[in-house]
Design an enzyme around this catalytic site. Structure first.
Site, mmCIF file in Angstrom:
data_model
loop_
_atom_site.group_PDB
_atom_site.id
_atom_site.type_symbol
_atom_site.label_atom_id
_atom_site.label_comp_id
_atom_site.label_asym_id
_atom_site.label_seq_id
_atom_site.Cartn_x
_atom_site.Cartn_y
_atom_site.Cartn_z
ATOM 1 N N HIS A 42 0.813 -1.224 0.000
ATOM 2 C CA HIS A 42 0.000 0.000 0.000
ATOM 3 C C HIS A 42 0.845 1.273 0.000
ATOM 4 O O HIS A 42 0.297 2.366 -0.130
ATOM 5 C CB HIS A 42 -0.934 0.024 1.219
ATOM 6 N N ASP A 82 -2.971 -10.764 -2.078
ATOM 7 C CA ASP A 82 -3.532 -10.312 -0.808
ATOM 8 C C ASP A 82 -5.018 -9.999 -0.998
ATOM 9 O O ASP A 82 -5.451 -9.661 -2.103
ATOM 10 C CB ASP A 82 -2.779 -9.058 -0.361
ATOM 11 N N HIS A 110 -6.449 -7.421 -0.121
ATOM 12 C CA HIS A 110 -6.538 -5.995 -0.435
ATOM 13 C C HIS A 110 -5.803 -5.699 -1.735
ATOM 14 O O HIS A 110 -4.749 -6.276 -2.001
ATOM 15 C CB HIS A 110 -5.912 -5.152 0.682
#
Length: 169
Positions: free
Chosen positions: A94, A131, A133
């Site tokens: 991220h 993942d 996300h």
């Protein structure tokens, strides 16, 4: 604890594990802006920046993520040499060049790719992110880079709300 479990289950032996050195600032700066690195290292994050990366103990955070990036670099070097390498820490997909998100202060995978490219060990790379996300930092960092192919397999209605896309030409 993961290493202990793997050895207890006889999936791996102690000799299968190597200890990385922290990534260098030069490695980190191949991906991240000098301003972001300075904020992390001097503890001068704004409140919202700190919340995004979980900076309750910033000095330990910086030490940990630099070490995790070093672990990803070492894992990639082992993979190129031996055919397999894995980092039991890391995967901070991220983080953007100029800020962190989702408890990710730096992007260890991008740092690793840029280090291997700088060393001449690879020209192209593929990031397959599985993942739950979306790898928004990965997509943003490599958006206009034809030397890195990215794919993120993730749950649609999950963090982050905005999911940058890779543009292909």
């Amino acid at each position: 604890m993961i290493a202990e479990s793997l050895t207890a289950e006889k999936i791996a032996t102690r000799e299968d594990f190597v200890q990385p050195e922290p990534a260098t600032d030069q490695d980190i700066l191949r991906v991240h802006t000098p301003e972001w690195v300075s904020k992390l290292k001097t503890g001068t994050l704004t409140a919202s920046e700190g919340d995004a990366v979980g900076d309750s103990i910033l000095a330990e955070l910086v030490e940990a993520v630099w070490l995790a990036a070093g672990g990803s670099i070492l894992a990639a070097q082992c993979a190129l040499r031996d055919g397999f390498g894995a980092n039991l820490g890391g995967g901070f997909h991220h983080a953007y060049p100029d800020h962190g998100e989702g408890f990710c202060a730096i992007h260890d995978v991008a740092v690793t790719i840029r280090r291997l490219q700088a060393d001449g060990a690879i020209r192209k790379a593929m990031v397959v992110d599985t993942d739950v996300h979306h790898g928004n930092g990965t997509a943003a960092i490599f958006r206009n880079d034809p030397s890195v192919f990215t794919i993120s397999i993730h749950q649609e209605n999950n963090y982050p709300a905005h999911k940058p896309l890779r543009m292909w030409t």
